[in-house]
Every structure is written in C-alpha cells, then in structure tokens.
Design a protein around this motif. Structure first.
Motif, mmCIF file in Angstrom:
data_model
loop_
_atom_site.group_PDB
_atom_site.id
_atom_site.type_symbol
_atom_site.label_atom_id
_atom_site.label_comp_id
_atom_site.label_asym_id
_atom_site.label_seq_id
_atom_site.Cartn_x
_atom_site.Cartn_y
_atom_site.Cartn_z
ATOM 1 N N LEU A 118 -7.976 -5.484 -2.552
ATOM 2 C CA LEU A 118 -8.379 -5.752 -1.167
ATOM 3 C C LEU A 118 -8.767 -7.212 -0.918
ATOM 4 O O LEU A 118 -8.387 -7.780 0.118
ATOM 5 C CB LEU A 118 -9.524 -4.825 -0.760
ATOM 6 C CG LEU A 118 -9.208 -3.330 -0.691
ATOM 7 C CD1 LEU A 118 -10.418 -2.564 -0.169
ATOM 8 C CD2 LEU A 118 -7.997 -3.060 0.190
ATOM 9 N N ALA B 207 -9.292 -1.400 -6.213
ATOM 10 C CA ALA B 207 -9.659 -1.802 -4.856
ATOM 11 C C ALA B 207 -10.403 -3.129 -4.872
ATOM 12 O O ALA B 207 -10.197 -3.981 -4.003
ATOM 13 C CB ALA B 207 -10.508 -0.720 -4.198
ATOM 14 N N PHE C 59 -5.210 1.686 4.768
ATOM 15 C CA PHE C 59 -4.899 2.382 3.514
ATOM 16 C C PHE C 59 -5.005 3.891 3.697
ATOM 17 O O PHE C 59 -4.172 4.650 3.190
ATOM 18 C CB PHE C 59 -5.848 1.918 2.405
ATOM 19 C CG PHE C 59 -5.463 2.379 1.035
ATOM 20 C CD1 PHE C 59 -4.734 1.568 0.193
ATOM 21 C CD2 PHE C 59 -5.812 3.647 0.580
ATOM 22 C CE1 PHE C 59 -4.358 1.998 -1.080
ATOM 23 C CE2 PHE C 59 -5.453 4.093 -0.678
ATOM 24 C CZ PHE C 59 -4.721 3.256 -1.509
ATOM 25 N N SER D 245 -16.292 0.044 -3.510
ATOM 26 C CA SER D 245 -15.742 -1.104 -4.222
ATOM 27 C C SER D 245 -15.901 -2.367 -3.376
ATOM 28 O O SER D 245 -16.179 -3.447 -3.902
ATOM 29 C CB SER D 245 -14.262 -0.876 -4.549
ATOM 30 O OG SER D 245 -13.738 -1.987 -5.242
ATOM 31 N N THR E 219 0.820 -1.203 0.000
ATOM 32 C CA THR E 219 0.000 0.000 0.000
ATOM 33 C C THR E 219 0.857 1.258 0.000
ATOM 34 O O THR E 219 0.553 2.237 -0.689
ATOM 35 C CB THR E 219 -0.932 0.010 1.228
ATOM 36 O OG1 THR E 219 -1.829 -1.095 1.134
ATOM 37 C CG2 THR E 219 -1.738 1.301 1.285
ATOM 38 N N MET F 32 -12.944 3.190 -2.269
ATOM 39 C CA MET F 32 -12.569 1.862 -1.783
ATOM 40 C C MET F 32 -13.733 1.214 -1.044
ATOM 41 O O MET F 32 -13.961 0.009 -1.142
ATOM 42 C CB MET F 32 -11.351 1.973 -0.877
ATOM 43 C CG MET F 32 -10.092 2.430 -1.582
ATOM 44 S SD MET F 32 -8.616 2.324 -0.552
ATOM 45 C CE MET F 32 -8.334 0.556 -0.541
ATOM 46 N N VAL G 249 -9.257 -0.769 4.745
ATOM 47 C CA VAL G 249 -9.510 0.591 4.239
ATOM 48 C C VAL G 249 -8.945 1.626 5.207
ATOM 49 O O VAL G 249 -8.360 2.630 4.793
ATOM 50 C CB VAL G 249 -11.013 0.820 4.009
ATOM 51 C CG1 VAL G 249 -11.298 2.282 3.679
ATOM 52 C CG2 VAL G 249 -11.518 -0.070 2.877
#
Length: 207
Positions: free
Chosen positions: A134, A130, A155, A57, A13, A54, A152
């Motif tokens: 993820l 994402a 991130f 997503s 990341t 994100m 998340v």
C-alpha cells in the motif's frame, strides 16, 4: 492520486486477489456444497478479515510483526495448524465439500462467516504484504488517512469481485459433482490443497 497510479493499483490488485489461495478455495468449495447465496456469508467473513488486516497494517502493525519474529512465528504456526485442520476435516468427510466437514458443522450464516474469517485471518503474511504494497501508492504530500481508506476500499471491491468469480465457478462445478464418488474425490483434492497451504507456511517458518 495520479490516474496512472490508480490504474496500476487496480490491475495489480486484481491479479493478486485472483491468485488461488485458501480464501478462494474456501469460497469455491462452499459454493459447490451450498450454492451462491449461503456462500455470501463465507465471502463476507473472508473480506472482513482481509480488510481488517490491511487496516491494521496501515497503522503500523505490519511493521511491528516484521520487527517481532517470535510473534510472527506464533501467528503463522497457528494459521498453518488451522489450515491443516480444515484439510483433514475435508478428508474425513464423505459428504461435505466445505472444509468444516458435515452440513451441521457449518450450515448457518454465522458459522460460515466465522469459517471465512478464520481462514482469511490464518495467514498474517497479509499484514506484511499490505505494509509493503500500500505505501507504494501513497503520496506523502497529501493526507495519508484518506489515501489509505481509498486504497483499502478499492482492494475490498476487487477482492469481492474475485470471490464472486470463484463462487460462480464453484456453482458450475456442483453440476458435475452430483455423483457421491466424484464429490468425495473433489473433497479430498480440496482438502489436500489446504494441507499443502499449511505445509508451505510451515516451510516458510524455517526461513
């Protein structure tokens, strides 16, 4: 989540977030023009958009866009147009170092926040990224919502750190950019980079 997965996620990341892109360029140019404190609003706008993308997503919007080429095409075209607009604004401005142009256009915290949000949201590819990135770190045997929230959140922290790196880098550059001619050249180089980002997105549309 296993410690080795946490470590790999954090490292991956960091390098993904640190990669130069429209968000980082915007943060840097904002810092050059106005300094660190006003740039916090720009950073907050970028971060809000990234985290929101994100999050959506994680609930399947990325998969929806992947299955709907026309929607994805329209969003990318709009994003490319906005980035090109920002680049042209920088080229047309003889004074500003932020993509919106003159100080009166993007001088308030709300305007800077909005600008950051729009730039970060201009690339819907983040949704697909994402959606693909993820899930690699999700343990299907454990509750998924908590894992997605943790990923998340991590991130967001790392993304904010990278914004700060670019912001402080921009602040350092501002000392060297006090001369109007040097500042003007910087604006045009930064504007050209935004236009190149837009062109790159348009080329991707043709694939």
């Amino acid at each position: 989540m296993p410690p080795e997965k946490i470590k790999f996620f954090a490292i991956a990341t960091f390098f993904i977030a640190l990669t130069p892109g429209p968000n980082m360029l915007l943060v840097m140019t904002s810092s050059v023009k106005r300094g660190i404190r006003p740039t916090l609003a720009t950073m907050a706008g970028c971060l809000t958009a990234v985290v929101a993308m994100m999050a959506v997503s994680a609930v399947g919007v990325g998969a929806l866009l992947a299955a709907s080429p026309r929607i994805f095409f329209a969003l990318k075209a709009a994003g490319a147009a906005y980035l090109a607009y920002l680049g042209l604004q920088m080229w047309r401005s003889d004074d500003a170092a932020t993509p919106e142009g003159t100080t009166r256009v993007a001088s308030t915290p709300s305007a800077l926040y909005r600008q950051g949000f729009l730039v970060a949201a201009s690339n819907p590819k983040a949704l697909l990224f994402a959606g693909a990135f993820l899930p690699q770190f999700i343990d299907s045997t454990q509750p998924r919502a908590a894992q997605f929230a943790w990923l998340v959140g991590t991130f967001a922290v790392i993304e904010s750190t990278c914004y700060s790196i670019y912001a402080f880098g921009g602040k350092g550059l501002s000392v060297a950019l006090r001369r109007p001619d040097v500042r003007r050249n910087f604006d045009r180089v930064a504007g050209s980079v935004f236009i190149l980002f837009a062109v790159a997105m348009l080329f991707e549309l043709r694939r």
